[in-house]
Design an enzyme around this catalytic site. Structure first.
Site, PDB file in Angstrom:
ATOM      1  CE  LYS A  33       9.612  10.394  40.517  1.00  0.00           C
ATOM      2  NZ  LYS A  33       8.329  10.314  39.814  1.00  0.00           N
ATOM      3  NE  ARG A 103       9.842  14.179  39.323  1.00  0.00           N
ATOM      4  CZ  ARG A 103      10.690  14.332  38.317  1.00  0.00           C
ATOM      5  NH1 ARG A 103      11.926  13.853  38.407  1.00  0.00           N
ATOM      6  NH2 ARG A 103      10.313  14.980  37.225  1.00  0.00           N
ATOM      7  N   GLY A 112      -1.106  14.246  44.743  1.00  0.00           N
ATOM      8  CA  GLY A 112      -1.545  15.494  45.350  1.00  0.00           C
ATOM      9  C   GLY A 112      -0.646  15.922  46.492  1.00  0.00           C
ATOM     10  CG  MET A 114       3.228  12.313  44.686  1.00  0.00           C
ATOM     11  SD  MET A 114       4.304  11.221  45.632  1.00  0.00           S
ATOM     12  CE  MET A 114       5.279  10.523  44.281  1.00  0.00           C
ATOM     13  NE  ARG A 361       2.233   5.751  37.612  1.00  0.00           N
ATOM     14  CZ  ARG A 361       1.826   6.934  38.006  1.00  0.00           C
ATOM     15  NH1 ARG A 361       1.987   7.304  39.260  1.00  0.00           N
ATOM     16  NH2 ARG A 361       1.272   7.773  37.153  1.00  0.00           N
ATOM     17  CG  HIS A 477     -38.762  -2.833  48.434  1.00  0.00           C
ATOM     18  ND1 HIS A 477     -39.309  -2.523  47.205  1.00  0.00           N
ATOM     19  CD2 HIS A 477     -39.096  -4.117  48.684  1.00  0.00           C
ATOM     20  CE1 HIS A 477     -39.961  -3.577  46.752  1.00  0.00           C
ATOM     21  NE2 HIS A 477     -39.851  -4.554  47.633  1.00  0.00           N
ATOM     22  NE  ARG A 592     -34.533 -11.246  49.010  1.00  0.00           N
ATOM     23  CZ  ARG A 592     -33.821 -11.097  47.890  1.00  0.00           C
ATOM     24  NH1 ARG A 592     -34.315 -11.455  46.716  1.00  0.00           N
ATOM     25  NH2 ARG A 592     -32.620 -10.569  47.944  1.00  0.00           N
ATOM     26  CD  GLU A 782     -32.544 -12.780  59.147  1.00  0.00           C
ATOM     27  OE1 GLU A 782     -32.423 -11.911  58.279  1.00  0.00           O
ATOM     28  OE2 GLU A 782     -33.440 -13.655  59.105  1.00  0.00           O
ATOM     29  CB  SER A 801     -27.913 -18.530  55.166  1.00  0.00           C
ATOM     30  OG  SER A 801     -27.596 -17.563  54.193  1.00  0.00           O
ATOM     31  N   GLY A 803     -27.422 -13.517  57.370  1.00  0.00           N
ATOM     32  CA  GLY A 803     -28.174 -12.459  56.693  1.00  0.00           C
ATOM     33  C   GLY A 803     -27.560 -11.138  57.093  1.00  0.00           C
ATOM     34  CB  THR A 804     -24.391  -9.549  56.061  1.00  0.00           C
ATOM     35  OG1 THR A 804     -24.655  -9.639  54.658  1.00  0.00           O
ATOM     36  CG2 THR A 804     -23.509 -10.695  56.487  1.00  0.00           C
ATOM     37  CG  ASN A 805     -28.890  -7.079  53.426  1.00  0.00           C
ATOM     38  OD1 ASN A 805     -27.708  -6.936  53.177  1.00  0.00           O
ATOM     39  ND2 ASN A 805     -29.785  -7.354  52.499  1.00  0.00           N
ATOM     40  CG  ASP A 806     -32.765  -8.172  58.641  1.00  0.00           C
ATOM     41  OD1 ASP A 806     -32.797  -7.288  57.767  1.00  0.00           O
ATOM     42  OD2 ASP A 806     -33.779  -8.672  59.123  1.00  0.00           O
ATOM     43  CB  CYS A 868     -28.046 -15.342  51.608  1.00  0.00           C
ATOM     44  SG  CYS A 868     -29.122 -15.201  53.038  1.00  0.00           S
ATOM     45  CE1 TYR A 888     -24.800 -19.993  50.958  1.00  0.00           C
ATOM     46  CE2 TYR A 888     -24.104 -21.960  52.150  1.00  0.00           C
ATOM     47  CZ  TYR A 888     -25.036 -20.968  51.902  1.00  0.00           C
ATOM     48  OH  TYR A 888     -26.205 -20.922  52.612  1.00  0.00           O
TER      49      TYR A 888
END
Lengths: 919, 919
Positions: A33, A103, A112, A114, A361, A477, A592, A782, A801, A803-806, A868, A888
């Site tokens: 501000k 202020r 909240g 401020m 702002r 799933h 897949r 993975e 690649s 496999g970030t889920n697993d 992936c 990628y």
């Protein structure tokens, strides 16, 4: 030691010369501000004069246990005296008092916390001056009672309700309804009443400054008022609420807040006064038009509170008394955009015809507005393309890519679950995939409602408009597949008690029971389940999105501007492949193959798994080979000339089998019914064979490359189908580019073994067909072991690649299938985690990815590295992936535009020396 | 360039002077056999002269695609000529021929690929000389036919059966039974026959050296014989069998094998000749006595083949004709032990009264022998204590710690499974834990036979003599618990088809059906299941073991000799705690609390889990608190003055619940039977609540600290029980030393949260009881994320204990419960893995442990680092843990002695500059 400046001035002096010390860049010193007030003053905009006490002062003050650093009180005193001199008025002056606001203003917006005190400087004497000067007794007493009220609650911590109750009591006594109906006399009474409340509820021991002769009373000395207000604002930096907010929003505790002390201006001094808020463009659609609201003869909070009907901002310049200020405001808009190169959000007040700017702002906007404004500004020459690309929040893009519930509709929300796949859908409830297919064939849109889904539900999921499950989380799933298909999905609605056999679902906590055919609407963007039909809005894919994505790609794909990160899609069939191509994917990062084993083919794979007869097994394999060749012909054709990474069969085999538990119950029934013993024996035999495949933890069981090692014939079959399809398309003169990905590798030897099989098959097909088939072979990374031994595994891989889920699953030991319903919600609510690691990739997981990249590159400098998992479409994750140095990302088709934009922004930030440049 | 020596001589020259070039240290150059022949010759023992062609020659030769490096053929020629000169005889001499053996000998023993050709130098002419010299026509012709046979099969690759068939045909024609019944004339005929076989089966194109005038014939030129034999030995280094063997035994392909060409000596030249094998001490029990066998008038292979009854070695010196040589041999034994400082295994031949040494190497021995020999040798001053400790193979110790099947018993092996927990047991078959308890109460020893076990089976497992399962691997529940209890266990016997309801088990591939009460024996050391009762041998814990362990501890626990690694035990009850103390554990590294929730208490924990009523939950928690306090009083008392690490509740809650599948079937039956609807409704409600706890992958679900976060009351209850028990014991003047371990942490915030609860409770108990309770708090590191973020987690931990079972599980993504039966056997048989990573800790997992250690120490330099997985008792793993730098290992009580010994050996090796010193 050079003396640190603690107080910065802004605005003009008595001679009308600007004496501003700060500027907008100084937001770490002056807060957001204060810095923007200084900036506006500096560029000649009318800003009520004042001064800002720096954020660093706050840190020094609270660090010293709320003791003022030496000299700072003097600096504040001097700034106050200077302000009085600049204004030719004094705080508390009985004839013409100066009033100020106090202020807070931190470097980052912290709504909240401020704290604000208005009208400071009023007391029993100076009120007279205010009456005299304004000739408006009611205004003056109202200002005074507001000041006492704010000061008491904000600075002294007195319960605000006490004051509101007093006002209500007064109104009841007077028999009036609105605050505005109270007279000057009434307000004067309230001031007396408020001062009593103050004396009764402020602890004198805690606040010795307000004790005189042993009695607590409202402080009359403006100096005391001012210092107490400033201290209160600084103190608020370390209240619980603020600390929690900072933790949640990852804002450092070391920043501190600034305090802005500014001369009061009043929009409620009659018809030549007004107050308003505005955007320099339309924040809903980005159109270049003045956008906002104002009220004549009102104070700022009145506009926000919505008590009175506001007027549109374009009327300002036509409103008598404020016409001139209105015209001036339009010039201000233009100047602000030209100066800030962005769409701005402002607050202003017109006091007796004179325009004052109170805040500016960067304005928040919708995705559509962000796109349009960015493109327009580029065309207007305000910003360059790079800036335009940076202006669009990728997470917001999702809004544009899916249908939404009509925001104006009144909703009968029945239950809420997890917002598992964005978009909204309406349809009749069905409880099985077969019913979903039946309804779809009859032209009746339906919502598939299941406890959870499994691969066998795919046809039902395709047939349905949306999916609703009572179990499973955002990476269950149902959720993963729905996002891949772009279908709306709400998961884990625990209050839904489904009895699929009876085709009904009870909703706990209500008396509603959903039955087949009932109409419901689901909102996968918010997780709401609504009884009945809600109108859907199908947002257009405007040309703006295309334009921004083209600009994004110009930057992203230009190697001269930095490392290029490609965007591919996860797609399992030619339709999705085409869709992802339309959305700009440069290839398929994950095809897949398990979904290709469903439908008619489920029988074949079942017979492969369950038969104990070698020739039957062989026949099943041959049948699968034929079918798979067709699948790959379709995929490679759709992606002609582009890479298609085919992942060999991955899931636990028993996913293709019937549920042994249901079979168990069926047998029990048959037995009790005295059914044919032969039938029962056959069922028992089937059950035995299925049970022999049951695993206690299927996610950690016989799946991925383990399948291809235990059943090398499956690996051979898939490799042959891929190579054969490639050869056929080459013969047709096309340019198929398949790559083969081996899943769930944890050991170098696994990859070497499977690679050996695959290479052998490719060589055979090459010989048979007399054609050279260049098929890169890589692996998923993975499992943590693969990441830490990537230097070994990389020797056998053309690409990795992640496999970030697993990988997330095993790095944390969190099951994707269960964990979210079991404890992730508790973890989020107890702040054990800030974000679900299955949504935004975790830093611990990133450490492993980084090790994996380093290991892979050390083993094979030409290796291609991608991701992936679901995270490939999450903006926060994509930024991390760019930082780690991936080549990628691959994501579901609907998230390809988001990934393209985010990757471009990550590159722009990297160029700017953002923390992610430095790997 | 200095010329490399390719050929080394050993033995004496014609003047009786030793001309040996090598020594025993040169085994990488001369191979094990050649180096020890040289060493024996050097120290004056009678070794038949000869020469060794180096291992490096083999590598050069095969590296050059079987072309001789320049000059080497000349060197061999020269060595041959030198040998002829030393012996005063020539190869192929028609009057007095020199005969040699050609044997391979690699740096490491590679049994099965040790190609040997004897009697080389014989031909149609020199046979005459041999007859003349020996005056033994039969011996001469037998030698010649043996030479042709060996040369043909070993060097030329002719099928050996062709020769054996010819011998059989001859015997049939002559109507005799034994080879020894064939006359000189018969053998002469066989020589003719063998040469025909040679001509018919050797490929002349492949072996031009044996072609004369276009015809293949057995080579008469000794030079040709020698070079072909040498080339054959070198070539055998790269045959498939040898390559595979090296891969399996981690022997480098770059070592090569040496070739030893040595003058033949004959033990079959009449009654003053003999041959034998011997150990310098008894390899079965270590007693200092001459141990071995000999045969008069025989060749070496006759002793091994066991065709004739051998005589004990002590008879040698009393056997006419060989008395002198026998006495001389005893001196050789003493000299060898004094020289090698170890128990040696030798081969010798006595030719016409003269002793010749043919081989020596360190002798293999049983665990008992290793202990006794090591202690005796130390007392004899042959070795020091450090060497004595190093001489005992820790893996062998297991033999001494469990009962064994009588090795003399004839076994009716019914099936074979995994050797999951060592030792043998005999008992009657029971199919449920209740029956096991019943049998035990009736005094009938029993074997618990289950598909797999779960925590509810604990009482049955305790009651039974041994455990047999048809499912699950070496780290399944049954295996882990059995090892912890020291109970024999055979797991994963897939051929066992159990029908627990019918109380019977069919054994596939046999017509046996086991029924309750049938007697069986199981051997957990080998995995065998035997029908009927087999005698058990309960080996004594001899004083030797204690002595060696004391010596081991002297080294292990001496900080001046290097880093100290402690040994603790995993024990869950006071009895096991006492046992582990007896076995020398310095503390309890893991006290699991989940086993304390079984038996009577299962009801309480069930009601805690399933009730939806808060006061019932509270009551259950209070009841558990009382019971747990008692548990801990017992544990801390048993381990007074020593550390006891108590792990807070770890397993998935639903492990404490009934099986929903069985309940499902029960309901189906009740429904068909028209049972009371209220009963069915209650069962259904129970099923619903149990189902709500079911997880798809419980290993990755709601367990470990997640439980303690979702149900903080459980954490509080356990912390209170521990603190209360400690306070009570302190009041009694004891010295309890509990530590609290928080399981399955993946996030810093999890540990901080749970630690906060625990510390709060401890502070409360301190206040209540007015006593200071110093309880260190630490965590398991058993998830990859914990390992890679140990620098964060370590801030909140006084100790880390690496849970290598779970860490292996998640690092690989292998389920401990399933994986072994599903694909680990395939992986082992396909050589994808060399060892089961749940038995010996994997190197990838070690990388994570190392990161965890570094992270933990960087956050807290005082942190204690240990391991409490199954690997803590595995010798190979313990060596790795010492290398990584852990402060202690913790293992099941029965493995404590093994760990103490291994840790001492690891330290000794580290002192010696072994690769593990360098972290």
């Amino acid at each position: 030691m050079a003396e640190t400046k603690h107080v910065y001035r802004f605005g003009k002096d008595a001679q009308g010369n600007d004496v501003t010390d700060g500027e907008s860049k100084m937001n770490y010193i002056l807060g957001g501000k204060g810095a923007n007030l200084a900036e506006m003053a500096k560029i000649g905009l009318p800003v009520p004069p004042g001064f800002t006490i720096t954020c660093q002062t706050c840190i020094e003050y609270s660090g010293a246990d709320n003791v003022w650093p030496e000299g700072v009180v003097d600096e504040i005193e001097a700034a106050r005296a200077d302000l009085e001199e600049r204004m030719g008025k004094k705080l508390g002056d009985p004839s013409d008092p100066l009033l100020v606001s106090v202020r807070s203003g931190a470097p980052f917006s912290m709504p909240g916390m401020m704290d604000t005190v208005l009208n400071l400087g009023l007391n029993d004497e100076s009120i007279k001056g205010l009456i005299a000067q304004t000739d408006n007794e009611r205004f003056a007493w109202d200002s005074y009672r507001r000041f006492i009220q704010m000061f008491s609650s904000v600075v002294m911590g007195v319960e605000g309700d006490l004051f509101e109750n007093a006002i209500t009591t007064k109104k009841l006594a007077k028999g009036v309804k609105n605050d505005t109906d109270l007279t000057a006399e009434d307000l004067k009474d309230l001031v007396t009443e408020f001062k009593k409340i103050f004396s009764a509820h402020v602890d004198g021991a805690e606040h010795p400054q307000v004790v005189t002769d042993g009695k607590v009373s409202f402080p009359q000395d403006p100096d005391t008022q001012l210092m107490l207000a400033i201290e209160a604002v600084f103190g608020s930096w370390n209240n619980e609420r603020a600390i929690l907010y900072r933790k949640q929003n990852k804002i450092s505790d070391d920043l501190g807040t600034a305090v802005n002390v500014q001369v009061m201006v009043f929009g409620n001094k009659g018809d030549s006064s007004a107050t308003g808020v505005a955007f320099t463009r339309n924040p809903a659609n980005g159109v270049k038009e003045f956008y906002g609201d104002f009220l004549v003869n009102a104070q700022g909070e009145d506009v926000v509170a919505g008590i009175r009907n506001t007027q549109p901002i374009e009327d300002l310049k036509r409103t008598p008394g404020v016409e001139e200020a209105g015209k001036q405001l339009e010039d201000v808009f233009l100047l602000l955009e030209k100066h800030y190169h962005d769409m701005m959000d402002i607050e202003f007040t017109i006091e007796q015809g004179k325009l004052w700017m109170l805040q500016t702002r960067v304005g928040k906007r919708t995705a559509a507005a962000a796109l349009k404004a960015a493109i327009d500004m580029e065309k207007e020459g305000l910003i360059d393309k790079e800036t335009a690309v940076s202006r669009v929040n990728p997470a917001q893009l999702d809004q544009l890519l899916h249908p939404q519930l009509d925001p104006k509709a009144k909703l009968d929300v029945l239950a809420t679950g997890l917002n598992a796949s964005p978009g909204a859908a309406v349809g009749q409830v069905v409880f099985s995939s077969n019913d979903a297919v039946k309804f779809a064939e009859e032209g009746k849109p339906c919502i598939l409602v299941r406890w959870e889904t499994n691969p066998d539900d795919l046809k039902g999921m395709v047939a349905a408009e949306g999916i609703l499950t009572s179990h499973g989380g955002k990476t269950s799933h149902a959720a993963v597949i729905a996002r891949g298909m772009g279908a709306p999905c709400v998961c884990g609605v625990e209050s839904l008690k489904i009895d699929a056999a009876k085709k009904e679902a009870r909703v706990s906590g209500t008396d509603v029971t959903l039955r087949e055919g009932d109409l419901i609407s689901i909102d996968g963007t918010t997780g709401r389940v609504i009884l009945g039909e809600v109108e859907l809005i199908r947002p257009e894919l405007t040309g703006d999105l295309e334009t921004i994505l083209e600009w994004a790609d110009e930057i992203r794909l230009d190697p001269e501007q930095g490392r290029v990160m490609g965007v591919r899609a996860n797609a399992d069939n030619p339709e999705d492949a085409q869709l992802s191509r339309d959305f700009g994917a440069e290839g398929i990062g994950l095809c897949r193959t398990e979904h290709m084993f469903l439908g008619d083919r489920k029988q074949i794979i079942q017979s492969f798994i369950l038969t104990e007869d070698a020739s039957e097994k062989k026949k099943a394999c041959d049948d699968l080979m034929k079918a798979q060749t067709g699948d790959f012909l379709g995929m490679f054709k759709a992606m002609d000339g582009r890479n298609v990474i085919v992942r060999l069969l991955d899931p636990p085999l028993h996913e293709f089998l019937d549920d042994p538990r249901a079979l168990d119950v069926e047998i029990a029934h048959l037995e009790e019914q005295g059914a044919d013993k032969k039938v029962i024996a056959e069922k028992r035999d089937l059950l035995r064979r299925i049970d022999s495949m049951v695993e206690a933890n299927p996610m950690l069981g016989l799946r991925g490359c383990r399948l291809g090692i235990v059943y090398p014939e499956l690996t051979e079959m898939q490799a042959r189908a891929i190579a054969t399809a490639m050869a056929e398309l080459k013969a047709q003169g096309l340019d198929p580019k398949p790559e083969i990905m081996i899943p769930l590798v944890s050991l170098e030897s696994e990859l070497a073994y499977v690679r050996g099989i695959v290479e052998g098959v490719i060589a055979e097909v090459e010989k048979e067909k007399g054609v050279k088939l260049d098929i890169p072979i890589g692996t998923m990374i993975e499992l943590p072991r693969a990441a830490v031994t990537a230097d070994q595994i990389g020797k056998h891989a053309n690409f990795f690649s992640f496999g970030t889920n697993d990988l997330t699953q095993t790095t944390f030991g969190f099951s994707r299938d269960d964990v979210e319903s079991a404890f992730i919600p508790t973890y989020l609510s107890k702040k054990i985690i800030k974000t679900n690691p299955f949504e935004t990739v975790d830093d611990g997981v990133c450490k492993l990815i980084k090790m994996g990249c380093e290991g892979g590159r050390s083993a094979n400098p030409d290796i291609k590295l991608g991701v992936c998992g679901e995270h490939g479409g999450d903006p926060d994750s994509i930024v991390k992936f760019y930082g780690i140095g991936l080549d990628y990302v691959s994501c579901s088709p609907y998230r390809v535009p988001i990934a393209r934009l985010t990757a471009a922004q990550a590159k722009i930030n990297a160029k700017k020396g953002d923390k992610f440049t430095d790997k």
